[in-house]
Write a protein that holds these residues in place. Structure first.
Motif, PDB file in Angstrom:
ATOM      1  N   GLY A 138       0.822  -1.203   0.000  1.00 43.18           N
ATOM      2  CA  GLY A 138       0.000   0.000   0.000  1.00 43.18           C
ATOM      3  C   GLY A 138       0.857   1.255   0.000  1.00 43.18           C
ATOM      4  N   ASP A 169      -6.806   0.062  -3.454  1.00 44.39           N
ATOM      5  CA  ASP A 169      -7.687   0.677  -2.455  1.00 44.39           C
ATOM      6  C   ASP A 169      -8.583   1.747  -3.075  1.00 44.39           C
ATOM      7  OD1 ASP A 169      -6.499  -0.980  -0.581  1.00 44.39           O
ATOM      8  OD2 ASP A 169      -5.041   0.529   0.061  1.00 44.39           O
ATOM      9  N   ASP A 186     -10.000  -8.766  -5.419  1.00 45.12           N
ATOM     10  CA  ASP A 186      -9.742 -10.178  -5.718  1.00 45.12           C
ATOM     11  C   ASP A 186     -11.057 -10.967  -5.683  1.00 45.12           C
ATOM     12  OD1 ASP A 186      -7.254 -11.051  -6.503  1.00 45.12           O
ATOM     13  OD2 ASP A 186      -6.534 -11.566  -4.498  1.00 45.12           O
ATOM     14  N   GLY A 276       2.421  -6.465   0.679  1.00 51.29           N
ATOM     15  CA  GLY A 276       1.064  -6.979   0.884  1.00 51.29           C
ATOM     16  C   GLY A 276       0.319  -7.358  -0.383  1.00 51.29           C
ATOM     17  N   ASN A 280      -2.242 -11.058  -3.690  1.00 50.34           N
ATOM     18  CA  ASN A 280      -3.130 -11.115  -4.844  1.00 50.34           C
ATOM     19  C   ASN A 280      -2.997 -12.434  -5.606  1.00 50.34           C
ATOM     20  OD1 ASN A 280      -3.867 -10.453  -7.856  1.00 50.34           O
ATOM     21  ND2 ASN A 280      -4.887  -8.964  -6.546  1.00 50.34           N
TER      22      ASN A 280
HETATM   23  O1  KG4 Z   1       2.420  -4.741   2.902  1.00 53.79           O
HETATM   24  P1  KG4 Z   1       1.130  -4.196   3.404  1.00 53.79           P
HETATM   25  O2  KG4 Z   1       0.400  -5.002   4.439  1.00 53.79           O
HETATM   26  O3  KG4 Z   1       1.495  -2.827   4.030  1.00 53.79           O
HETATM   27  C1  KG4 Z   1       1.111  -1.573   3.784  1.00 53.79           C
HETATM   28  O4  KG4 Z   1       1.436  -1.051   2.712  1.00 53.79           O
HETATM   29  O5  KG4 Z   1       0.486  -1.049   4.738  1.00 53.79           O
HETATM   30  O6  KG4 Z   1       0.177  -3.943   2.155  1.00 53.79           O
HETATM   31  C2  KG4 Z   1      -1.157  -3.529   2.243  1.00 53.79           C
HETATM   32  C3  KG4 Z   1      -1.666  -3.308   0.850  1.00 53.79           C
HETATM   33  C4  KG4 Z   1      -3.049  -2.658   0.774  1.00 53.79           C
HETATM   34  O7  KG4 Z   1      -3.004  -1.570  -0.109  1.00 53.79           O
HETATM   35  C5  KG4 Z   1      -3.939  -3.775   0.232  1.00 53.79           C
HETATM   36  O8  KG4 Z   1      -4.990  -3.312  -0.598  1.00 53.79           O
HETATM   37  C6  KG4 Z   1      -2.947  -4.603  -0.561  1.00 53.79           C
HETATM   38  O9  KG4 Z   1      -1.740  -4.563   0.171  1.00 53.79           O
HETATM   39  N1  KG4 Z   1      -3.427  -5.953  -0.680  1.00 53.79           N
HETATM   40  C7  KG4 Z   1      -3.738  -6.521  -1.844  1.00 53.79           C
HETATM   41  C8  KG4 Z   1      -4.264  -7.801  -1.535  1.00 53.79           C
HETATM   42  N2  KG4 Z   1      -4.247  -7.971  -0.188  1.00 53.79           N
HETATM   43  C9  KG4 Z   1      -3.719  -6.823   0.320  1.00 53.79           C
HETATM   44  N3  KG4 Z   1      -3.630  -6.055  -3.096  1.00 53.79           N
HETATM   45  C10 KG4 Z   1      -4.042  -6.860  -4.072  1.00 53.79           C
HETATM   46  N4  KG4 Z   1      -4.588  -8.068  -3.872  1.00 53.79           N
HETATM   47  C11 KG4 Z   1      -4.722  -8.590  -2.627  1.00 53.79           C
HETATM   48  N5  KG4 Z   1      -5.270  -9.786  -2.452  1.00 53.79           N
END
Ligand code: KG4
Ligand code: ZN
Length: 346
Positions: A138, A169, A186, A276, A280
């Motif tokens: 994110g 998001d 997803d 994160g 996906n």
């Molecule tokens: O690494 P992470 O937990 O840390 C932050 O950046 O806070 O990533 C979170 C991000 C969020 O934007 C969320 O929408 C994305 O990872 N995310 C995904 C999936 N699960 C979480 N993006 C695409 N597909 C997913 N299944």
């Protein structure tokens, strides 16, 4: 030497504390403030910082208990110094310094992005060969050439606007789906046709590739989705599943295409994923297919090590300690835009 290191991560909305002995994972405790941000559709920095402050002490206690060690057993403390949200980073760095003063332990202020790469060693065995790393979350979207995890990392490219997870998001919000957007898109995409709508692939046109071959841009894609939703919504023809599937396909296509182009360009037939967005389903599938076709070995850490966590910071810290790298200077600060080329600050 297999140093016992406690790692603290607070760069975004996860308060993570991990403990490793060398590259052996002993504890990985994460308290997330994600629910507090849900109604805003994205991470609110002030709320994240406050939540870190509240979660810090209990998370450290839990990690120590899980690992079955005490502060007195540790050899060093590692903490994310950047990149990330300044206020959030300050909470982690403040906690690490306080622990350092109280225990006399050395404190290493390390790079969050390089931590994502180091995470894989805790599950997938040593990373002793050169690799390309694609980090998607994110907060960041980066393509790194990792010659040596501890000492030689080069940023090949990064996003020039939104991070990939941020794009998920924002598009989820446009489609009336829940936060965080990745999992909800997803889910919505399961019955959709990924070829239904030809959404743009940012920075892949020949003129953009000259300057931005390994950079990413998702704002044009987001705007294209917004226009599509407006147009089809007015006509009562919006098909959420097809939009979700086509959007996801566009993001995944660009990520994997650029990552494999980086492998080809550098002559490094290895790709490591982190962040994160690796959760996906389609990204994992396409990366596996195309890496196999290209003869590129793919490493994907387990999800708990892909999302932000303290173990990856501890793991990187342990590598630095093993190498005899001196700790950061006591006055080191947070650097919200720290480049991946700087593995440790100060
Ligand atoms: O690494 P992470 O937990 O840390 C932050 O950046 O806070 O990533 C979170 C991000 C969020 O934007 C969320 O929408 C994305 O990872 N995310 C995904 C999936 N699960 C979480 N993006 C695409 N597909 C997913 N299944
Ligand atoms: Zn991250």
């Amino acid at each position: 030497m297999r140093p016992l290191v406690l790692g603290i991560e607070t760069s975004c909305d996860e308060t993570g504390v991990g403990i490793v002995r060398g590259d052996e994972l002993l504890a990985n405790v994460v308290a997330s403030s994600m629910d507090l941000h849900a109604r805003f559709g994205g991470v609110v920095p002030e709320i994240a910082a406050r939540a870190h402050l509240e979660a810090m002490e209990p998370t450290i206690e839990r990690a120590l208990a899980e690992a079955g060690v005490t502060l007195g057993d540790l050899d060093a403390i590692a903490v994310t110094a950047g990149p990330g949200l300044a206020g959030a980073l300050m909470v982690g760095v403040g906690a690490a310094k306080a622990l350092g003063v109280a225990t006399g332990l050395p404190v290493h202020g390390v790079n969050h992005l390089v931590g994502h790469v180091a995470a894989d060693a805790l599950a997938g065995g040593p990373i002793d060969e050169e690799t390309i790393a694609l980090l998607v979350s994110g907060g960041h979207t980066s393509l790194l050439h990792v010659r040596d995890v501890d000492a030689d990392v080069v940023t090949l490219g990064e996003t020039i606007d939104d991070a990939a997870g941020e794009a998920f998001d924002k598009v989820a919000r446009l489609l009336g789906l829940g936060y965080p957007g990745g999992p909800s898109i997803d889910a919505a995409a399961v019955d959709g046709d990924p070829r239904a709508i030809a959404f743009p692939r940012g920075l892949t046109a020949p003129k953009d590739r000259e300057r931005h071959r390994f950079d990413f841009s998702f704002s044009g894609l987001k705007t294209a989705v917004a226009r599509h939703v407006e147009r089809t919504g007015d006509a009562g023809e919006l098909r959420v599943a097809d939009v979700a599937a086509s959007f996801r396909e566009a993001v995944v296509d660009v990520l994997v295409t650029k990552a494999l182009d980086a492998c080809a360009h550098t002559g490094v037939p290895r790709l490591l994923l982190g962040g994160g967005v690796v959760a996906n389903a389609r990204l994992r599938e396409v990366a596996a297919e195309r890496c196999e076709a290209a003869g590129v070995a793919l490493r994907v850490p387990p999800l708990a090590l892909c999302t932000d966590n303290g173990a990856m910071i501890a793991g990187l810290g342990a590598r630095l300690v093993s190498r005899g790298v001196a700790p950061s200077a006591p006055g080191f600060g947070v650097e919200s835009t720290l480049d991946a080329g700087i593995v440790q600050v100060g």
